[in-house]
Scaffold this motif. Structure first.
Motif, PDB file in Angstrom:
ATOM      1  N   THR A   1      28.272  93.371 140.187  1.00 30.62           N
ATOM      2  CA  THR A   1      27.130  94.276 140.245  1.00 30.62           C
ATOM      3  C   THR A   1      27.181  95.438 139.283  1.00 30.62           C
ATOM      4  O   THR A   1      26.147  95.881 138.786  1.00 30.62           O
ATOM      5  CB  THR A   1      26.999  94.858 141.662  1.00 30.62           C
ATOM      6  N   GLU A   2      28.359  95.986 139.029  1.00 33.97           N
ATOM      7  CA  GLU A   2      28.429  97.271 138.351  1.00 33.97           C
ATOM      8  C   GLU A   2      28.371  97.143 136.843  1.00 33.97           C
ATOM      9  O   GLU A   2      29.034  96.304 136.248  1.00 33.97           O
ATOM     10  CB  GLU A   2      29.717  98.014 138.748  1.00 33.97           C
ATOM     11  N   SER A   3      27.583  98.016 136.240  1.00 37.89           N
ATOM     12  CA  SER A   3      27.516  98.065 134.784  1.00 37.89           C
ATOM     13  C   SER A   3      28.220  99.301 134.252  1.00 37.89           C
ATOM     14  O   SER A   3      28.335  99.474 133.047  1.00 37.89           O
ATOM     15  CB  SER A   3      26.050  98.081 134.321  1.00 37.89           C
ATOM     16  N   LEU A   4      28.700 100.167 135.158  1.00 35.49           N
ATOM     17  CA  LEU A   4      29.297 101.437 134.743  1.00 35.49           C
ATOM     18  C   LEU A   4      30.770 101.534 135.108  1.00 35.49           C
ATOM     19  O   LEU A   4      31.318 102.622 135.240  1.00 35.49           O
ATOM     20  CB  LEU A   4      28.527 102.604 135.397  1.00 35.49           C
ATOM     21  N   GLY A   5      31.452 100.404 135.295  1.00 30.24           N
ATOM     22  CA  GLY A   5      32.857 100.452 135.649  1.00 30.24           C
ATOM     23  C   GLY A   5      33.052 100.538 137.156  1.00 30.24           C
ATOM     24  O   GLY A   5      32.106 100.612 137.927  1.00 30.24           O
ATOM     25  N   ASP A   6      34.330 100.562 137.547  1.00 22.70           N
ATOM     26  CA  ASP A   6      34.658 100.543 138.970  1.00 22.70           C
ATOM     27  C   ASP A   6      35.492 101.763 139.324  1.00 22.70           C
ATOM     28  O   ASP A   6      36.673 101.829 139.015  1.00 22.70           O
ATOM     29  CB  ASP A   6      35.422  99.261 139.301  1.00 22.70           C
ATOM     30  N   ASP A   7      34.881 102.759 139.966  1.00 22.57           N
ATOM     31  CA  ASP A   7      35.588 103.934 140.417  1.00 22.57           C
ATOM     32  C   ASP A   7      35.309 104.126 141.906  1.00 22.57           C
ATOM     33  O   ASP A   7      34.695 103.278 142.551  1.00 22.57           O
ATOM     34  CB  ASP A   7      35.176 105.175 139.611  1.00 22.57           C
ATOM     35  N   ILE A   8      35.750 105.246 142.470  1.00 22.94           N
ATOM     36  CA  ILE A   8      35.565 105.486 143.903  1.00 22.94           C
ATOM     37  C   ILE A   8      34.085 105.500 144.268  1.00 22.94           C
ATOM     38  O   ILE A   8      33.668 104.924 145.272  1.00 22.94           O
ATOM     39  CB  ILE A   8      36.245 106.808 144.307  1.00 22.94           C
ATOM     40  N   ASP A   9      33.278 106.168 143.441  1.00 23.68           N
ATOM     41  CA  ASP A   9      31.846 106.221 143.721  1.00 23.68           C
ATOM     42  C   ASP A   9      31.217 104.838 143.707  1.00 23.68           C
ATOM     43  O   ASP A   9      30.339 104.530 144.526  1.00 23.68           O
ATOM     44  CB  ASP A   9      31.138 107.123 142.697  1.00 23.68           C
ATOM     45  N   ALA A  10      31.659 103.996 142.756  1.00 25.89           N
ATOM     46  CA  ALA A  10      31.114 102.639 142.679  1.00 25.89           C
ATOM     47  C   ALA A  10      31.488 101.833 143.918  1.00 25.89           C
ATOM     48  O   ALA A  10      30.667 101.080 144.458  1.00 25.89           O
ATOM     49  CB  ALA A  10      31.635 101.941 141.423  1.00 25.89           C
ATOM     50  N   LYS A  11      32.718 102.000 144.387  1.00 20.53           N
ATOM     51  CA  LYS A  11      33.151 101.277 145.587  1.00 20.53           C
ATOM     52  C   LYS A  11      32.355 101.724 146.806  1.00 20.53           C
ATOM     53  O   LYS A  11      31.954 100.901 147.630  1.00 20.53           O
ATOM     54  CB  LYS A  11      34.646 101.500 145.808  1.00 20.53           C
ATOM     55  N   LYS A  12      32.127 103.043 146.929  1.00 19.89           N
ATOM     56  CA  LYS A  12      31.320 103.550 148.035  1.00 19.89           C
ATOM     57  C   LYS A  12      29.889 103.037 147.945  1.00 19.89           C
ATOM     58  O   LYS A  12      29.277 102.691 148.953  1.00 19.89           O
ATOM     59  CB  LYS A  12      31.331 105.077 148.020  1.00 19.89           C
ATOM     60  N   ARG A  13      29.369 102.978 146.722  1.00 18.72           N
ATOM     61  CA  ARG A  13      27.997 102.513 146.521  1.00 18.72           C
ATOM     62  C   ARG A  13      27.860 101.051 146.967  1.00 18.72           C
ATOM     63  O   ARG A  13      26.877 100.681 147.618  1.00 18.72           O
ATOM     64  CB  ARG A  13      27.633 102.676 145.049  1.00 18.72           C
ATOM     65  N   ARG A  14      28.848 100.234 146.634  1.00 24.32           N
ATOM     66  CA  ARG A  14      28.794  98.829 147.023  1.00 24.32           C
ATOM     67  C   ARG A  14      28.913  98.667 148.537  1.00 24.32           C
ATOM     68  O   ARG A  14      28.262  97.812 149.133  1.00 24.32           O
ATOM     69  CB  ARG A  14      29.891  98.032 146.311  1.00 24.32           C
ATOM     70  N   ARG A  15      29.745  99.499 149.151  1.00 26.92           N
ATOM     71  CA  ARG A  15      29.898  99.404 150.599  1.00 26.92           C
ATOM     72  C   ARG A  15      28.633  99.879 151.318  1.00 26.92           C
ATOM     73  O   ARG A  15      28.239  99.310 152.342  1.00 26.92           O
ATOM     74  CB  ARG A  15      31.109 100.214 151.044  1.00 26.92           C
ATOM     75  N   ARG A  16      27.994 100.920 150.778  1.00 24.35           N
ATOM     76  CA  ARG A  16      26.711 101.353 151.349  1.00 24.35           C
ATOM     77  C   ARG A  16      25.688 100.242 151.259  1.00 24.35           C
ATOM     78  O   ARG A  16      24.917  99.990 152.192  1.00 24.35           O
ATOM     79  CB  ARG A  16      26.189 102.603 150.625  1.00 24.35           C
ATOM     80  N   ARG A  17      25.669  99.592 150.114  1.00 21.53           N
ATOM     81  CA  ARG A  17      24.719  98.496 149.934  1.00 21.53           C
ATOM     82  C   ARG A  17      24.991  97.379 150.937  1.00 21.53           C
ATOM     83  O   ARG A  17      24.060  96.821 151.524  1.00 21.53           O
ATOM     84  CB  ARG A  17      24.830  97.960 148.499  1.00 21.53           C
TER      85      ARG A  17
END
Length: 461
Positions: A189-205
């Motif tokens: 899914t991510e186009s901007l790399g994988d950081d803490i915010d990205a992981k939280k965003r995926r879990r929210r989704r």
């Protein structure tokens, strides 16, 4: 005799040790009715941490009531820090925990309805929704202050799926497992790399996907009437976990996969000529397509006027979101004639690098020989082009999940390998097309994807 009695006593003691905490979990009294007031702050994370700390001092989340709960009347109409002069949202975590347990036990749309209310009252802003989802995840993970967001471990017996029928903590454990199944990895899914915010965003989704899935199940039951009501609605999360694991594990038939297609959306028409077995145990279809038309956009080229030509998407950080927005903009009326058209399925992607493009299928009234000439004209700076696909023979493999690059690559190799040994059909070139039939908020165990390639009959030597 004494040995037998001793063994029976040992077994009974072991069962007692298992059943006692489950029984205690079932009959624990609800938490205090009034949640501690949340201090006003402009820092959303601080609000959530303080609220959670107060909640934990009152009661453990595992003791939440599973009685019927309606949407909280104290839930905030505004949930973003910028609203009402920076006043932060207040959350009754006891009530959220009780609502969550009701959803997991009996199915309910209450939390999803609250999310829609927050979105509407915040002018479609995602900030309030994200904050509310973070609060729910704090309840799910039973995050403790001072642990840097570490998820609290649950008793070992909550790993036994059947205990979700009886225990609140077991239902939370089941929900965590379903969230793990539903959370895409970064490369999906991510186009901007994988950081803490990205992981939280995926879990929210993933949480939103699950809440939406439960809400849709409630709507389906209501539409089916009293008969459905009698058969529902107990042990919802247990049933979802069972279905998810079963569908993700087993090899699905063509009929199973096609039952996952979104109802009411047009899709290219084809006839299945033959099904050919694969070494993996699955199969691929040889299809004969009728002609259809598509609108396409290059995925690697920036559009000079995307603000005016593209439809806004909720998650712009997702891969392909910009291209999706351009095509959705054209389809929904951002064209020279300002003509809105119906959504179709699937979304096609093909090519690599600078040549990669995304395509939407146009409605069937533009599939005729001169249909392209009748279709609305794309805006000059949208980079959207129209073309008619002539149809013909294609080989295709259907599969579930999120269609990650890894999965797509594996399915492409599987398809090409199968065709290389096919005595009747051979691939035309190496240009494999990916088709995704469902929206991003469909859970992976209900998704339908495919890879396909043009084929022709082999010439007998």
């Amino acid at each position: 005799t004494m040995k037998i009695i001793g063994k029976q006593s040992y077994i009974l003691n072991a069962l007692w040790l298992v059943l006692l905490p489950i029984a205690a979990d079932c009959f624990t009294l609800p938490p205090a009715a009034a949640a501690a007031a949340v201090p006003q702050s402009t820092n959303s994370a601080a609000v959530r941490t303080a609220s959670l700390k107060n909640h934990q001092q009152l009661s453990k989340i595992s003791a939440s009531s599973s009685s019927d709960v309606s949407v909280s009347s104290t839930s905030p109409p505004n949930n973003s820090d910028e609203e009402e002069g920076g006043k932060a949202a207040e959350y009754d975590l006891d009530e959220i925990a009780a609502q969550l347990d009701e959803i997991l036990l009996t199915k309910s749309s209450s939390l999803f309805d609250e999310i829609n209310t927050i979105r509407e009252k915040s002018g479609r802003s995602q900030d309030g929704v994200e904050e509310y989802l973070n609060v729910i995840l704090d309840v799910v993970d039973q995050t403790q202050s001072g642990t840097n967001g570490t998820t609290k471990k649950l008793p070992w017996w909550t790993k036994i799926r059947l205990t979700a029928r009886l225990s609140r903590r077991a239902r939370i454990a089941s929900l965590r497992r379903v969230l793990d199944l539903s959370t895409p990895t970064a490369d999906e899914t991510e186009s901007l790399g994988d950081d803490i915010d990205a992981k939280k965003r995926r879990r929210r989704r993933a949480l939103l996907v699950l809440l939406r899935s439960l809400a849709q199940t409630v709507e389906d039951d209501e539409e089916e009437g009293d008969k459905a009501t009698k058969s529902t609605d107990k042990n919802a999360i247990y049933k979802i976990e069972k279905t998810a694991k079963k569908d993700l594990r087993k090899s699905l038939s063509s009929q199973d996969m096609k039952s996952r297609l979104p109802p009411g959306l047009e899709t290219p028409k084809y006839e299945v000529i033959v099904k050919q077995p694969l070494e993996s145990g699955g199969y691929y279809e040889i299809r004969d397509y009728e002609a259809f038309s598509v609108c396409s956009v290059p995925m690697a080229k920036p559009r000079p006027d995307g603000e005016n030509t593209d439809q806004k998407v909720r998650n712009p950080q997702l891969k392909g979101a910009s291209s999706f927005g351009a095509l959705a903009g054209y389809l929904f009326g951002k064209n020279k004639e300002e003509t809105a058209m119906k959504m179709t399925t699937p979304v096609f992607t093909q090519g690599d690098g600078e040549e990669k493009e995304m395509s939407f299928v146009l409605p069937s009234n533009y599939w005729t020989a001169d249909g392209i000439n009748q279709a609305p004209t794309p805006l000059d700076n949208s980079l959207v082009t129209l073309k008619r696909e002539d149809g013909g023979f294609r080989a295709a493999i259907m599969f579930g999940g999120f269609a990650s690059p890894r999965d797509v690559k594996a399915k492409k190799e599987e398809l090409l390998s199968g065709l290389s040994s096919d005595k009747q059909w051979e691939a035309v070139g190496n240009d494999v097309t990916t088709g995704i039939y469902n929206d991003p908020f469909t859970p992976p165990w209900k998704r339908c994807n495919e890879v396909s390639i043009a084929v022709k009959k082999r010439v007998e030597e």
